[in-house]
Write an enzyme that holds these catalytic residues in place. Structure first.
Site, PDB file in Angstrom:
ATOM      1  N   SER A 179       0.885  -1.156   0.338  1.00 36.41           N
ATOM      2  CA  SER A 179      -0.930  -0.038   0.029  1.00 36.41           C
ATOM      3  C   SER A 179       1.266   0.832   0.093  1.00 36.41           C
ATOM      4  O   SER A 179       1.856   1.132  -0.183  1.00 36.41           O
ATOM      5  CB  SER A 179      -0.935   0.052   1.247  1.00 36.41           C
ATOM      6  N   THR A 215      -6.412   1.612   5.755  1.00 33.61           N
ATOM      7  CA  THR A 215      -6.244   0.533   6.333  1.00 33.61           C
ATOM      8  C   THR A 215      -6.634   1.056   7.573  1.00 33.61           C
ATOM      9  O   THR A 215      -6.884  -0.206   9.455  1.00 33.61           O
ATOM     10  CB  THR A 215      -4.437   1.048   6.983  1.00 33.61           C
ATOM     11  N   CYS A 238      -2.682  -7.787 -16.860  1.00 33.33           N
ATOM     12  CA  CYS A 238      -1.830  -8.275 -15.588  1.00 33.33           C
ATOM     13  C   CYS A 238      -0.342  -7.605 -15.455  1.00 33.33           C
ATOM     14  O   CYS A 238       0.320  -7.408 -16.036  1.00 33.33           O
ATOM     15  CB  CYS A 238      -0.837  -9.987 -16.180  1.00 33.33           C
ATOM     16  N   CYS A 286       3.526 -14.705 -11.289  1.00 28.27           N
ATOM     17  CA  CYS A 286       2.257 -13.925  -9.916  1.00 28.27           C
ATOM     18  C   CYS A 286       2.186 -13.616  -8.940  1.00 28.27           C
ATOM     19  O   CYS A 286       2.941 -14.145  -8.485  1.00 28.27           O
ATOM     20  CB  CYS A 286       0.648 -15.243 -10.053  1.00 28.27           C
ATOM     21  N   CYS A 329      -2.547 -10.098  -7.744  1.00 30.68           N
ATOM     22  CA  CYS A 329      -3.079  -8.800  -7.201  1.00 30.68           C
ATOM     23  C   CYS A 329      -3.870  -9.163  -7.063  1.00 30.68           C
ATOM     24  O   CYS A 329      -4.932  -8.319  -6.757  1.00 30.68           O
ATOM     25  CB  CYS A 329      -2.036  -8.023  -7.815  1.00 30.68           C
ATOM     26  N   CYS A 341      -6.632  -9.731 -12.799  1.00 25.90           N
ATOM     27  CA  CYS A 341      -7.345 -10.703 -13.875  1.00 25.90           C
ATOM     28  C   CYS A 341      -8.879 -11.475 -13.273  1.00 25.90           C
ATOM     29  O   CYS A 341      -9.650 -10.550 -13.698  1.00 25.90           O
ATOM     30  CB  CYS A 341      -6.184 -11.873 -13.664  1.00 25.90           C
TER      31      CYS A 341
END
Lengths: 248, 532
Positions: B51, B332, B478, B501, B504, B507
């Site tokens: 983040s 958060t 992606c 990968c 995230c 996709c």
């Protein structure tokens, strides 16, 4: 037979390490730390020996501050029976580590001592060899296979020319190479069981008063950046470029 | 086939992010005897989370009143906020929107903060299990969530056990708290199964990409927080950048693009890299080096898209529910508050705990009223940047009292066939040169010999409908170059480079046919984000 396995807490092999800008060392702030992969292989080998009945106790040992208890607990979760932390806040050079380990060996009287061939942070490949020499016992390094035959062992070593088989008397020091085995995954319930297994702490000073720091690190720098390559059109062009650089 | 081994807890928390850890910590604070475990698929807590992040500290003050005595490793107080509109070659300072005014907030690395929270949780005797993926739900006979089943490890590509095979155990508890973050795979299943989203709008998302850089001496101004909109995005695409100046000559920069974009040719990663080549940014970054990079989907639906957050045997907190405040671009503080609320709810019930009543509690809390206040800002941008900004100004001035609520629409349905926008993007020289180079800095690692964790539910669609309608947008959205169309002797086919990968979930969200199903790979696999 009791097997002693020495493990080292190192930067995880996946971490992209960076040299600190002032050249004073590698930046290890907030990076993942793990058992040195070769040491994990050593531990796995000891566990397989116990499962096969050739060993009856596996003791995992690490030298370091309290942080290395994390790796010792992982070792216990993998299946080691006991753990020992050699408590020190110094970074031990191979000779110092070997001396400390020797003192512990004299207390514990193992039939076999296993270590990884080298740590992936400093790549020294010295501790196992020094330990065997100080102990006055045989050594077989870079092991790809270990077969215990009562009071001796047949160790297949990976060497530059291929494979070499040594027949060594036990107790001895064997260091492990990559192809020896594939370490097991830790089962979740074993993590809980590991919390109850004994983890003893012994201060470095109780084992040895030697303070070997015969190596002083001068400076750290990252590898030189590769310069961009150039494309040449044909062989004549290649020959021309090589000649220009004085290489032909 | 032997019975799976079972471990029992009072509460299972799935996910070691701020919501999950806050929940576990609060449970132990309220009752040290309660048995809580946190299951985290990353090899280490913090390795899969990233983040910006500028966080509001009140919830942390409530959870851990003494946290400032031993703050997380990266914790830089915000000194200055800047909000800029970028055009291709220039930048103009705008008035900082009140939601982006960060006085009193701190810049942290969320990953490092989670590792720090995990240490506090362990001191309270929470059992934290990193490296284990909660891969399936365990169902009771009457259709309730009984717990989770950990994924098997040591399975080869074709699904057969290898020498290292370990069957995943089952963990059971009266209540499972899902804190998987945005588009969690178990949350997705449960929302569908229990129809938790039948009364709300479709959920919407963005993709966030981030890089951590070390810059030459003297360039970083610790505590400076910059946000930009405009270039390189066109007015249809929602998004913008963030640049947060940290300590130790480091700067955290990133880019967010709403996944409701319409142009199938759009590549979010490229937009991020273009932003870095804006003259202002290039001047900042030239000569520096990348330390770390990564990407993660961001949940944007807010109030209108909030599903029912409770179901028999489980509840949703944090971004698994969707509590991020988009105009503030902060989630958060909401995650921590929701974790604490869940803990307090479960504790208040005494010996027999149930998830019942949590949803009502959450909706009546400041967490959801915060979302309600800003609910119309993000959807206003469906009409483009300028109307969106005008609407945002209105909504800010009226503090969310508009008598209407704008609707959210599903991101996967927004792509327009044959849309082609000339973007006038520049040649790039700053690293990383492409997505593969970027993935290197995410340090993502998957054993190649395991089942592919990206399931294509109708593979025929790729070469037929998708080729015609959208030209394989998966190869572009992606951020890790997982999806590639390759042509070889077998003809044209989809190749899935699952090892790249970064988890995230973009996709799973953006695929226009919703045939991509992300499931957990072997526990411990995935990115190894450091200080992101």
């Amino acid at each position: 037979m009791k097997v002693l396995v020495f493990i080292k807490r190192v930067v995880d092999y996946n971490v992209r390490v960076k040299v600190r800008p002032d050249g004073s060392g590698v930046d290890t702030g907030g990076v993942k730390m793990s058992i040195n992969p070769f040491d994990e292989i050593a531990l796995e080998e000891a566990l397989q020996m116990r499962e096969a009945g050739t060993a009856d106790e596996v003791v995992v040992v690490s030298a370091g501050g309290n942080e290395c208890q994390q790796q010792l607990r992982t070792g216990l979760a993998m299946g080691a029976d006991r753990a020992i932390q050699i408590d020190t806040d110094k970074t031990l050079q191979p000779l110092s580590a070997a001396r400390a380990f020797l003192a512990l060996i004299e207390q514990q009287q193992p039939g076999l001592v296993l270590l990884g061939k080298q740590a992936i942070d400093d790549d020294n490949n010295q501790t196992g060899q020094m330990l065997a020499a100080l102990w006055g016992r045989p050594q077989a390094t870079n092991a790809a296979e270990i077969v215990i035959n009562g009071n001796s062992a047949l160790v297949t070593r990976e060497v530059d020319a291929g494979l070499e088989v040594l027949d060594i008397d036990l107790p001895a020091v064997v260091t492990t190479d990559l192809r020896l085995n594939t370490p097991r995954f830790v089962k979740l319930p074993d993590i809980m069981k590991a919390k109850k297994k004994p983890l003893d702490v012994v201060a470095l000073g109780e084992l040895t008063s030697h303070d070997d720091t015969n190596l002083q690190i001068g400076q750290w720098s990252p590898p030189a950046q590769r310069s961009k390559g150039i494309m040449v059109d044909d062989v004549a062009g290649l020959v021309g470029e090589l000649k220009n650089r004085g290489l032909l | 086939m032997s019975e799976r081994e079972i471990m029992e807890y009072d509460v299972i928390v799935v996910g070691g992010g701020p919501a999950g850890l806050a929940c576990a910590i609060r449970l132990k604070q309220l009752n040290p005897q309660v048995n809580v475990c946190v299951i985290e698929k990353a090899a280490e807590v913090g390795a899969h989370i990233l983040s910006g992040a500028v966080i509001e500290t009140d919830p942390l003050d409530q959870l851990l009143p003494d946290w400032r005595d031993h703050p997380p490793p990266i914790c830089v107080p915000v000194i200055k906020d800047e909000f800029l509109f970028l055009s291709k070659r220039s930048a103009r300072k705008l008035l900082t929107p009140p939601q982006l005014s960060n006085h009193g907030n701190v810049i942290v690395s969320l990953g490092a903060m989670c590792a720090w929270l995990a240490a506090r949780a362990e001191n309270l005797e929470v059992d934290i299990f990193p490296g284990y993926a909660a891969s399936e739900i365990s169902w009771s006979e009457n259709g309730e969530v009984k717990g989770v089943i950990i994924g098997d490890m040591g399975v080869d590509k074709s699904g057969k056990p290898k020498d290292t095979y370990v069957e995943g155990i089952e963990i059971q508890a009266p209540v499972t708290v899902l804190a998987e973050g945005c588009r969690g795979h178990l949350s997705k299943q449960l929302i569908k199964h229990f129809k938790l989203d039948q009364d709300c709008d479709p959920q919407t998302y963005g993709i966030g990409m981030k890089e951590l850089w070390r810059l030459p001496e003297g360039r970083v101004k610790p505590g400076l927080v910059q946000h930009t909109i405009g270039w390189p995005l066109d007015k249809q695409i929602y998004g913008g950048s963030f640049v947060y100046h940290l300590n130790d000559n480091r700067v955290a920069l990133g880019f967010v693009a709403g996944l409701d974009y319409q142009d199938p040719q759009f590549m979010p990663f490229e937009a991020f890299q273009q932003f870095k080549h804006h003259p202002r940014m290039r001047a900042l970054l030239e000569g520096g080096e990348i330390i770390s990079s990564g990407a993660r989907a961001i949940i944007e639906g807010g109030y209108q898209s909030l599903p029912t957050t409770e179901m028999p045997g489980a509840l949703l907190i944090g971004d698994a529910a969707g509590l991020l405040n988009v105009p503030k671009i902060k989630g958060t503080h909401q995650a921590i508050r929701s974790g604490m609320l869940a803990a307090e709810h479960l504790h208040a019930q005494g010996d027999v705990i149930t998830s019942q009543g949590f949803d009502k509690l959450l909706r009546g809390s400041p967490i959801v009223s915060e979302l309600k206040k800003v609910r119309n800002i993000r959807p206003g941008f469906y009409k483009g940047l300028w109307l969106g900004l005008a609407n945002a100004a209105w909504e800010t001035a009226t503090a969310g009292w508009s008598p209407w609520t704008l609707k959210n629409h599903a991101d996967h349905a927004t792509l327009k066939t044959n849309l082609s926008i000339q973007r006038e993007w520049v040649e790039r020289e700053l690293p990383p040169k492409d997505r593969l180079a970027s993935v290197y800095y995410a340090a993502t690692e998957h054993d190649e010999d395991q089942p592919v964790h990206l399931q294509i539910l109708e593979p025929d669609v790729c070469l037929t409908r998708c080729a015609e309608e959208f030209d394989h947008p998966c190869t572009r959205f992606c951020p890790a170059n997982v999806y590639e169309m390759v042509t070889d002797e077998q003809g044209k086919r989809l190749q899935i480079n699952a090892a790249n990968c970064v988890h995230c979930k973009t996709c799973d969200i953006k695929d226009p046919y919703q045939i991509i199903n992300w499931v957990t790979p072997e526990g411990g696999a995935g990115p190894n984000y450091q200080n992101l």
